[in-house]
Every structure is written in C-alpha cells, then in structure tokens.
Motif scaffolding. Structure first.
Motif, PDB file in Angstrom:
ATOM      1  N   MET A  20       0.932  -1.258  -0.023  1.00 18.01           N
ATOM      2  CA  MET A  20       0.056   0.006  -0.131  1.00 18.01           C
ATOM      3  C   MET A  20       0.712   1.366   0.106  1.00 18.01           C
ATOM      4  O   MET A  20       0.550   2.104  -0.764  1.00 18.01           O
ATOM      5  CB  MET A  20      -0.824   0.101   1.093  1.00 18.01           C
ATOM      6  CG  MET A  20      -2.202  -1.041   0.982  1.00 18.01           C
ATOM      7  SD  MET A  20      -3.164  -0.813  -0.456  1.00 18.01           S
ATOM      8  CE  MET A  20      -3.918   0.854   0.128  1.00 18.01           C
ATOM      9  N   VAL A  42      -7.986   7.696  -2.669  1.00 16.23           N
ATOM     10  CA  VAL A  42      -8.754   6.474  -2.177  1.00 16.23           C
ATOM     11  C   VAL A  42      -9.483   5.520  -3.366  1.00 16.23           C
ATOM     12  O   VAL A  42      -9.476   4.377  -3.338  1.00 16.23           O
ATOM     13  CB  VAL A  42      -9.878   6.899  -1.423  1.00 16.23           C
ATOM     14  CG1 VAL A  42     -10.863   5.685  -0.984  1.00 16.23           C
ATOM     15  CG2 VAL A  42      -9.393   7.394  -0.153  1.00 16.23           C
ATOM     16  N   ASP A  43     -10.083   6.449  -4.241  1.00 19.44           N
ATOM     17  CA  ASP A  43     -10.569   5.405  -5.643  1.00 19.44           C
ATOM     18  C   ASP A  43      -9.501   4.865  -6.309  1.00 19.44           C
ATOM     19  O   ASP A  43      -9.710   3.735  -6.731  1.00 19.44           O
ATOM     20  CB  ASP A  43     -11.341   6.571  -6.565  1.00 19.44           C
ATOM     21  CG  ASP A  43     -11.871   5.830  -7.803  1.00 19.44           C
ATOM     22  OD1 ASP A  43     -12.725   5.169  -7.487  1.00 19.44           O
ATOM     23  OD2 ASP A  43     -11.207   6.350  -8.777  1.00 19.44           O
ATOM     24  N   LEU A  45      -6.494   3.541  -4.897  1.00 19.76           N
ATOM     25  CA  LEU A  45      -5.976   2.492  -4.077  1.00 19.76           C
ATOM     26  C   LEU A  45      -7.253   1.258  -3.877  1.00 19.76           C
ATOM     27  O   LEU A  45      -6.783   0.160  -3.861  1.00 19.76           O
ATOM     28  CB  LEU A  45      -5.465   2.949  -2.762  1.00 19.76           C
ATOM     29  CG  LEU A  45      -4.304   3.729  -3.056  1.00 19.76           C
ATOM     30  CD1 LEU A  45      -3.934   4.408  -1.455  1.00 19.76           C
ATOM     31  CD2 LEU A  45      -3.259   3.161  -3.471  1.00 19.76           C
ATOM     32  N   TRP A  46      -8.424   1.900  -3.748  1.00 21.18           N
ATOM     33  CA  TRP A  46      -9.365   0.780  -3.261  1.00 21.18           C
ATOM     34  C   TRP A  46     -10.473   0.422  -4.416  1.00 21.18           C
ATOM     35  O   TRP A  46     -11.226  -0.090  -4.369  1.00 21.18           O
ATOM     36  CB  TRP A  46     -10.221   1.342  -2.102  1.00 21.18           C
ATOM     37  CG  TRP A  46      -9.629   1.158  -0.632  1.00 21.18           C
ATOM     38  CD1 TRP A  46      -9.512  -0.181  -0.312  1.00 21.18           C
ATOM     39  CD2 TRP A  46      -8.470   1.982  -0.143  1.00 21.18           C
ATOM     40  NE1 TRP A  46      -8.755   0.042   0.939  1.00 21.18           N
ATOM     41  CE2 TRP A  46      -8.077   1.142   0.835  1.00 21.18           C
ATOM     42  CE3 TRP A  46      -8.350   3.293  -0.280  1.00 21.18           C
ATOM     43  CZ2 TRP A  46      -7.316   1.924   1.773  1.00 21.18           C
ATOM     44  CZ3 TRP A  46      -7.199   3.708   0.371  1.00 21.18           C
ATOM     45  CH2 TRP A  46      -6.658   3.093   1.573  1.00 21.18           C
ATOM     46  N   GLN A  49     -14.197   0.456  -4.168  1.00 19.02           N
ATOM     47  CA  GLN A  49     -14.643  -0.270  -3.136  1.00 19.02           C
ATOM     48  C   GLN A  49     -15.038   0.772  -2.147  1.00 19.02           C
ATOM     49  O   GLN A  49     -14.321   1.616  -1.570  1.00 19.02           O
ATOM     50  CB  GLN A  49     -13.825  -1.367  -2.579  1.00 19.02           C
ATOM     51  CG  GLN A  49     -13.471  -2.486  -3.524  1.00 19.02           C
ATOM     52  CD  GLN A  49     -12.416  -3.568  -3.009  1.00 19.02           C
ATOM     53  OE1 GLN A  49     -12.176  -3.333  -1.944  1.00 19.02           O
ATOM     54  NE2 GLN A  49     -11.965  -4.143  -3.812  1.00 19.02           N
ATOM     55  N   ASP A  51     -15.390   1.842   1.571  1.00  9.99           N
ATOM     56  CA  ASP A  51     -14.664   1.367   3.086  1.00  9.99           C
ATOM     57  C   ASP A  51     -14.619   2.840   3.845  1.00  9.99           C
ATOM     58  O   ASP A  51     -14.034   3.751   3.429  1.00  9.99           O
ATOM     59  CB  ASP A  51     -13.289   1.134   2.869  1.00  9.99           C
ATOM     60  CG  ASP A  51     -12.824   0.450   4.170  1.00  9.99           C
ATOM     61  OD1 ASP A  51     -13.189   0.680   4.960  1.00  9.99           O
ATOM     62  OD2 ASP A  51     -11.608  -0.220   3.749  1.00  9.99           O
ATOM     63  N   ALA A  54     -11.378   4.118   4.778  1.00  7.77           N
ATOM     64  CA  ALA A  54     -10.457   4.228   3.946  1.00  7.77           C
ATOM     65  C   ALA A  54      -9.527   5.623   4.243  1.00  7.77           C
ATOM     66  O   ALA A  54      -8.156   5.379   4.000  1.00  7.77           O
ATOM     67  CB  ALA A  54     -11.136   4.363   2.553  1.00  7.77           C
ATOM     68  N   LYS A  57      -7.150   4.843   6.925  1.00  6.55           N
ATOM     69  CA  LYS A  57      -6.094   3.845   6.600  1.00  6.55           C
ATOM     70  C   LYS A  57      -5.115   4.708   5.538  1.00  6.55           C
ATOM     71  O   LYS A  57      -3.903   4.169   5.678  1.00  6.55           O
ATOM     72  CB  LYS A  57      -6.622   2.734   5.852  1.00  6.55           C
ATOM     73  CG  LYS A  57      -7.481   1.825   6.381  1.00  6.55           C
ATOM     74  CD  LYS A  57      -8.061   0.811   5.746  1.00  6.55           C
ATOM     75  CE  LYS A  57      -8.901  -0.242   6.513  1.00  6.55           C
ATOM     76  NZ  LYS A  57      -9.396  -1.365   5.684  1.00  6.55           N
TER      77      LYS A  57
END
Length: 853
Positions: A20, A42-43, A45-46, A49, A51, A54, A57
């Motif tokens: 990450m 966020v978009d 890396l995830w 999804q 979360d 996020a 994190k």
C-alpha cells in the motif's frame, strides 16, 4: 518510475516492502509537486470499493511512507489532498522528458544522438511494471511508453542524419518487428537499409508493412511511406547518407598538468588558430629534435583551442620516425570513420577518400592534430579544403614544403625553465633544497625537456634519493643515456628513431662526427671523416640539420657554416660509432681529419707568420681538404685561426690520446708558432707539452722519421735549455742525425738565456760552438739568428772589431739566404746597405745593445 518502482535516499535504496505505501507513492509520483485529492487516492487504491475507514487507512499509509522516505516534509497535506515534493533531477521520468525536449532543440544531430542515448538508458523496463494493476498507474505507464517510442524514433532519425545507417540497422529492425503497424518506424528501417546499401531488403520491409496494414486494417500505407518506396525504387539522391558527422570526435590525448615554458610559441599558435575571421586555413608546423617537447606543446595548445572548434578534434600519431609510418590513405579511413562514415561506405581509392574527407569537413570547425609527420607528402592529403578547420603538425623535420604553413622551431629550454620543469616533476621542495645539484642535472640533460622529465620521474620514484645522487649518475657520459630512462620514457629510444630514418651515408656521417672532441666543426670535417667530396659532405650536413640531428653553430671567418651536436646527441653518436664502426675505420677517419687541419694550419701559418713551414717533417702523404676550403683560409687567416683555435687544440690532444703521434706532432709544430705570434701563451705551452710527448713516444717506439731540427725548436720554445741539450743527445743517439743540425738551434736559445743573465762570456762560447755548425745550414733561420746574436754579444762586451767581423760573416751567410731570411737575420741591427756596396764599419756595430736582443 521507468521500470519497477525504485527509491533511493542518497546512494542507499529505500525498502518499501508493504504494497500500500508503494502504491500511494506511485500515484503521488504521477503528479509530483501537485496536490492529489484524498478521494482520488482512495479511488485509485481501493478501486471504487466502499470502505468508511479508507481515509484513516490512507493517513496510516502516508505516515509509514513519510517515515520510509526519512523526511516528513516530503509529503504534505493541504487543501484536501497530499502533495509529494520532488526536487529537479530526482525523477527519472522527468529527466527523460527533459532530454527529449533538449534533443529536439539540438542544432547538431550528433548532439541529439548523445542526449537521446543518455535518456533512453534511464529505462529499466516498462514503467511501473510492478504496479501496473492500478488503472491510474497503467494509464501513466502507457503514456510513458509512447514517449519512449517517440524518443526511439527521434534517436534513429538523428542517427540517420549523422550517416550511421549501417550501425543502427540491427536495433532498428528489432524495434520495427515489435511494432509492425507503426509506419514511422518502418520508414526509418527502410531508409537505414537503403543507406546501408541493402535496397532490396528496404523494399521487402515496405511490402511486409503494406500487407499487414491491408490485412488487419484494410488500409494502404500512408502517402509518406509510399513516397519513400518510390524514392528507393528511383535511387533518389535525397536518400543518400548526409554529410554530417555522427558525433563530435574528441580524440586529443590528455593534457599534462606540469606544462612548462613555451609562452611565446603557445601565444603564436593560439593567435593563429583562434582567429574567427580568416580567408585561409591555419596550418602550423612545430619542428625540433627528439625529446624537445613538440607533441606536448601541440596537445597543450589544442586543449586551449577546443572551444573554438565545437565540431570536434581529430588526432593521429603518424609514426613518421618509426620503421613503418602510417600511410595517408589509412589515416583518411580512420578519420572518416570518426566522422560518421560507415566502414562499407569508405572508398578504396586514396583520392576518393581524400575528397570524401574534405566534403565531410566542409563548413565545419574541427581542429586536426597530426603528430610525428615524416614528410610533407604524408600530410598533404590530410589537410581540409576549407578555412573553418585548423591543423597542427609536429615533425622532427622542418616541413618547409607545405605552402602557407607557419613554421615554429623549438629549441632546448633556458636553464631557468629547465630547473622549473625539474621542480614540477620531482617536487619543488627537493629542488629548492639542492639548487646547485638541480642546475647540474638539467645541464647534464642538455636542457632537453624529455631528458629533464625522465630525470624528474626517476627522482619522483625514489623520494629517498638526494639530487646529488642523480647528478653523480649522470656525470659519467658512458652511462648517461642508461640513467635517462624510466618505464616507457627513454631518451635513447627517442634519439634512435631519428637515426634509424637516415640513409646509409647520413647514418655513417652522424656516427663518425661523434668521434670529434671539438664542440663545433666545418663541413670539410665530414668530407674527411667519410673521405667524400666536399659537395657531398655539405649535402649530408644539410640532411642531418633537417632531421635536427645537428645544429647550425654559426659561420666562420670565410662565411662557411659551422655545425655542432646537442650534448645528448653527441653521447648517442659515440655509442653508435663504438658499436657499429671498427676501430681501424675510426682511426683512419680521425687521421684524415687531423691531416686536414694540418693542411689548413700550413696555409694559415704562411699568412700569419710571413714564412713557410719546412716540409721535411711532414708525416707522408696526407688527406687534404678541397682547394676551395684551403683557399678560403688565406682570405682571413687570423679570423679562421680564431674560429678554429679550440678545435685545433682539441685535435692535437685527441691525436696524442689515440696514438696518432706524427700527425699530432706535425700539427702542434705549426700551431706552436702561430700561438706564440698571436699571443696565446697558455695554448702555446699546452701545445708544446703535447708535441714533446708525441715526439718522445715516437722516438721510443722507434719511428725515425721525426725531424730533429724541428724537435729542437720545440725544446727551445719550452726554454728548458739545459734539459733540452741533455735530452737531445739521447734523441740524436736514437735517430742518428748529425749533431750540428739539431744542437745549433738549442745552443742559440741558450745563448739568449746567458745574455739575459749577463753571462756574456758563456754566451760567446756557445755562439762560437753554434757557428762551427753553420756549414750544415739546415735551419737557416736559426743559424742566421745565431750569427746576429754573436755580433750582439761582442757589442755588449765592446769588442767592436770582432763584432764587425761577425757582421761581415752575416752578410756572407745572407748571400745564400732568400730575401725574407735577410730581414730576419739582420733585425734588430741596422739595415744592410743595398748591393753591390756592403762596406762594414765600426759604426755599424757600435752603440748600446738593442732592446730584447
């Protein structure tokens, strides 16, 4: 970024093992120094999804990334996003993009090639190859891949513009095969194949590309590719390799840090070669003897001139002083390859190579350094045809035949410059500690830069040596050249290359001249050494001067040139003559030289002393210089004698040293009288010592050809009268000559000694003894003087009747003498009445004695 993601902190790699933080860094690197919103991160890396945690994190991953980078300020949070601070030059992708832009702006294709090659070496694989699962990073990787292909296309376009078609065909074919639908790459491959002489293969590439386009896309090739095919079919000249060098050649050898002196010559070269406005190409030749520093000066000057020649510098060692000098055609091929011409495109014909070479240099500014040229012919084909270039040539020969050349002759260093070079090589502290030894070392090196550099290097290799140790080693002439070598620096080898290039006669002339002890000499000496005509000897001397194996020392009184050796060249000549010339040949050559000096001394003696030397003592038939040389002595006998004085003394010394007693004695006899008349009393005494030594050795060895009356003259010149009389009796006993012929001169001289001391009675006894031998009349000059002195002795004792009878006797003796001897016999008495009246009166003999009787 240009490959798997790598981070370095200084030289140490930064370990980012957690996926990450690596992905956070990758996304931030796509937009360096620009805020990236939290929602974007966020978009990315995830992957869309949901979360709720996020953002929290993300903060934790950024914290870990900051700690790994070692600088929390590298990543800052502001305006709802994170910004990664990247300094200029830290990002490989940024450096790559900058190089592409610079290459597009480069004025010269060679510069563009250099920039692009350096930029493409930054790539270590596909961009972000370990993070390609992220869509955002995949898009950036694709963009960078396109920039890479664009960079490759730019590179091969620049390579073709440089004429490097043959060198890039292989790598270009591989790239075109990976991208068969890219028409630009296929067109570049077709052009490269055509310029490399592979026209059929170029057309095959077109047909293959057209087939792929029609089959897969249903499209014909672009108009540009079709025009290229027609140009190849028609052999369009526009497709030929351009006359542009591939890269700017920079072939100069490294400059030296301890360059010393040559200020005037360096300024002259710089002024001539750095001029921006000129109508002709600067051509500068630097000549001088072996080891004088020609190449050092040329390389140093060339480095100072580099900025004035941005298109490059060419250098070649022509090996002119070696057994196999480089041919001009081979040098042209070497230069053409350096200028970007493919090996296969270089013509076989030498004239065609020269024409292509001049075409390559047209309208360009290159500096060309041709080192160690043998002759003008080796250089001419290598000269550019336009004024933009400049040429420096070094040679041991003076290349006067090169039209328009500026000739620079290098000489040995001045003593201060020589000491400065020694200090720079060996260390200034050591030289300052022993200045006297340093001055002597550079003198023994003949102030020759190469020899001084070798001496300094030897001292540098032995820091525990005092300078006096090397000075002592160099003092012995027999081993001096052995001491002047270290590694590949060797004075003897440098001198030998000049000697080996001479023809047979010039080599023999060089080595035989090394036999002479005199510091300078005339051309007739070479004629004597070789036993050749004067004209041939002068030609040989000119050859040796042209090759800087001899130096012109000046002119003598008759206007003829005189020559000399450099000290180390003399040492080398003596080594060679000892190794290559049999002893008998050496002795015969020197005897001819001694005989030549004897003949010229005879001629000078007749003029200076107004009397002729007796020929009775000549040592047989001798070698004689050309009549033009003999005649030139009479023009200015005193001037000739002044110029030759040291050489004549050395000749007598050398004749005695090698055992040539008769020639040494005969030459000394001639010189003794001239020395005395000219007032060179030290030379006179030294010559007498040598002549007596020659006479004694000749008698002891049983040679009975020594004229005794002249030997007596030598004794009386010494004024060792009692010793002379005793010793002469031994010579008479050995040689068997009549006593009176030799003793009379000695007795006459002893009379002078008695008279000087006022012992007139003893003087009269000796005079009567001398007059008893007048019947022999061998040495008429001395006998006439003896009669005159007898008369003077009677006058001193006021015995005027006896003096008158003696005077009458003088007149009777004069009847058999020549006119010159009359004057000698009568002076300093009063003149003799002219014939036929010869009345002798007491008045003629009365009065006080003449001064210096």
């Amino acid at each position: 970024m240009l490959g798997p993601l790598r981070v370095r902190l200084g030289e140490a790699p930064v370990q980012l093992s957690a996926p990450m933080p690596r992905m956070v860094l990758g996304v931030l690197l796509t937009r360096p120094n620009t805020p990236v919103g939290v929602d974007v991160l966020v978009d990315a890396l995830w992957a869309g999804q949901r979360d709720p945690r996020a953002a929290k994190k993300l903060q934790l991953h950024v914290h870990r990334l900051r700690r790994a980078l070692g600088d929390p300020a590298r990543i800052q949070y502001e305006n709802g996003g994170y910004t990664l601070q990247v300094h200029p030059g830290e990002l490989d992708a940024e450096r790559f993009e900058s190089a592409l832009a610079d290459s597009a702006d480069a004025a010269q294709p060679a510069r563009a090639v250099q920039l692009l090659r350096s930029a493409l070496r930054l790539w270590r694989g596909d961009a972000f190859s370990d993070l390609i699962d992220l869509p955002l990073l995949r898009a950036e990787a694709d963009r960078l891949a396109e920039r890479r292909i664009a960079g490759l296309a730019q590179l091969y376009t620049a390579e073709l513009a440089c004429g490097n078609a043959g060198a890039i065909v292989g790598e270009l074919a591989e790239l075109a095969a990976r991208h068969p639908m890219r028409e630009q790459l296929q067109g570049l491959l077709m052009t490269a194949l055509y310029q490399a002489g592979r026209q059929a293969e170029a057309l095959e590439v077109y047909q293959r590309t057209r087939g792929a386009l029609v089959e897969q896309l249903g499209l014909e090739p672009s108009n540009e590719l079709q025009r290229l095919e027609r140009a190849i079919l028609n052999g369009d000249p526009l497709l030929e390799a351009p006359l542009t060098p591939s890269i700017a050649p920079a072939q100069l050898p490294a400059d030296i840090t301890d360059f010393t002196g040559r200020t005037t010559q360096l300024a002259m070269i710089t002024h001539l070669a750095a001029a921006t406005i000129r109508s002709a190409m600067p051509l500068i030749t630097i000549s001088g003897k072996a080891g004088i520093g020609k190449t050092t000066l040329a390389v140093h000057a060339a480095h100072r001139l580099r900025a004035h020649y941005p298109d490059g510098q060419l250098f070649v060692n022509l090996r002119g002083m070696q057994a196999n000098p480089l041919a001009a055609s081979d040098v042209l091929a070497r230069f053409l390859r350096a200028l970007g011409v493919d090996r296969a495109a270089i013509p076989d014909d030498a004239e065609e190579r020269a024409a292509l070479y001049r075409s390559r240099l047209a309208d360009r500014r290159l500096l060309i350094l041709l080192d160690d040229a043998a002759c003008e012919a080796q250089v001419r084909a290598l000269l550019p045809g336009t004024a933009g270039c400049a040429v420096l040539v070094t040679s041991r020969a003076r290349l006067s035949g090169l039209g328009g050349a500026q000739l620079i002759d290098l000489d040995i260093f001045a003593p201060d410059q020589a000491a400065e070079l020694l200090a720079r090589v060996a260390g200034p502290q050591r030289v300052a500690a022993e200045p006297g030894a340093a001055r002597e070392i550079v003198r023994l090196c003949g102030f020759l830069p190469l020899a001084i550099r070798v001496a300094g290097a030897r001292l540098g290799a032995r820091p525990h040596w005092p300078l006096s140790r090397l000075e002592a080693d160099l003092t012995d002439e027999a081993t001096r050249l052995n001491r002047l070598q270290l590694g590949d620096l060797e004075v003897r080898a440098s001198l030998a290359r000049s000697y080996d290039t001479l023809d047979v006669m010039a080599r023999r002339a060089f080595r035989l001249l090394g036999l002479l002890e005199s510091r300078d000499f005339a051309p007739w000496v070479t004629a004597a050494l070789l036993d050749v005509p004067q004209v041939q000897a002068e030609d040989l001397m000119d050859t040796l001067v042209d090759q800087h194996l001899l130096e012109v020392a000046g002119r003598d009184a008759s206007g003829r040139l005189r020559y000399r050796f450099h000290d180390l060249l003399r040492v080398y000549a003596r080594e060679v003559v000892a190794a290559q010339e049999p002893p008998a040949s050496r002795f015969a050559a020197l005897d001819r030289v001694f005989a030549g000096w004897l003949a010229l001394a005879d001629e000078a003696g007749r003029t200076i002393t107004s009397s002729a030397f007796t020929r009775a003592g000549d040592p047989g038939t001798c070698w004689r210089p050309a009549e033009s040389v003999v005649a030139s002595v009479t023009v200015d006998a005193v001037g000739w004698f002044t110029g030759e004085r040291m050489a004549l003394i050395g000749a007598v010394e050398q004749a005695y040293a090698i055992g040539s007693d008769q020639l040494g004695w005969a030459l000394g006899v001639r010189l003794g009288r001239i020395f005395l008349i000219r007032g060179h009393y030290d030379d006179w005494r030294a010559a007498c010592e040598l002549i007596l030594a020659c006479a004694r050795r000749a008698v002891i060895s049983g040679q009975d050809t020594m004229p005794q009356h002249s030997a007596g003259a030598l004794y009386r010149l010494q004024r060792r009268l009692e010793e002379a009389l005793t010793g002469f009796e031994q010579i008479l006993a050995t040689c068997g000559a009549p006593r009176g012929r030799a003793v009379t001169p000695l007795v006459a001289e002893r009379i002078i000694g008695h008279g000087d001391e006022g012992r007139f009675d003893k003087a009269l006894v000796d005079l009567e003894h001398s007059l008893a031998h007048l019947a022999d009349l061998v040495d008429r000059h001395t006998d006439a003087c003896a009669v005159r002195r007898n008369r003077a002795a009677h006058r001193l004792q006021r015995c005027y009747e006896k003096a008158a009878r003696c005077f009458q006797q003088v007149l009777e003796v004069l009847d058999v003498f020549s006119d010159p001897l009359r004057e000698v016999a009568l002076v300093p008495s009063r003149p003799v009445p002219s014939a036929p009246t010869r009345t002798v009166t007491l008045a003629a003999v009365q009065g006080s004695p003449p001064r210096g009787w």
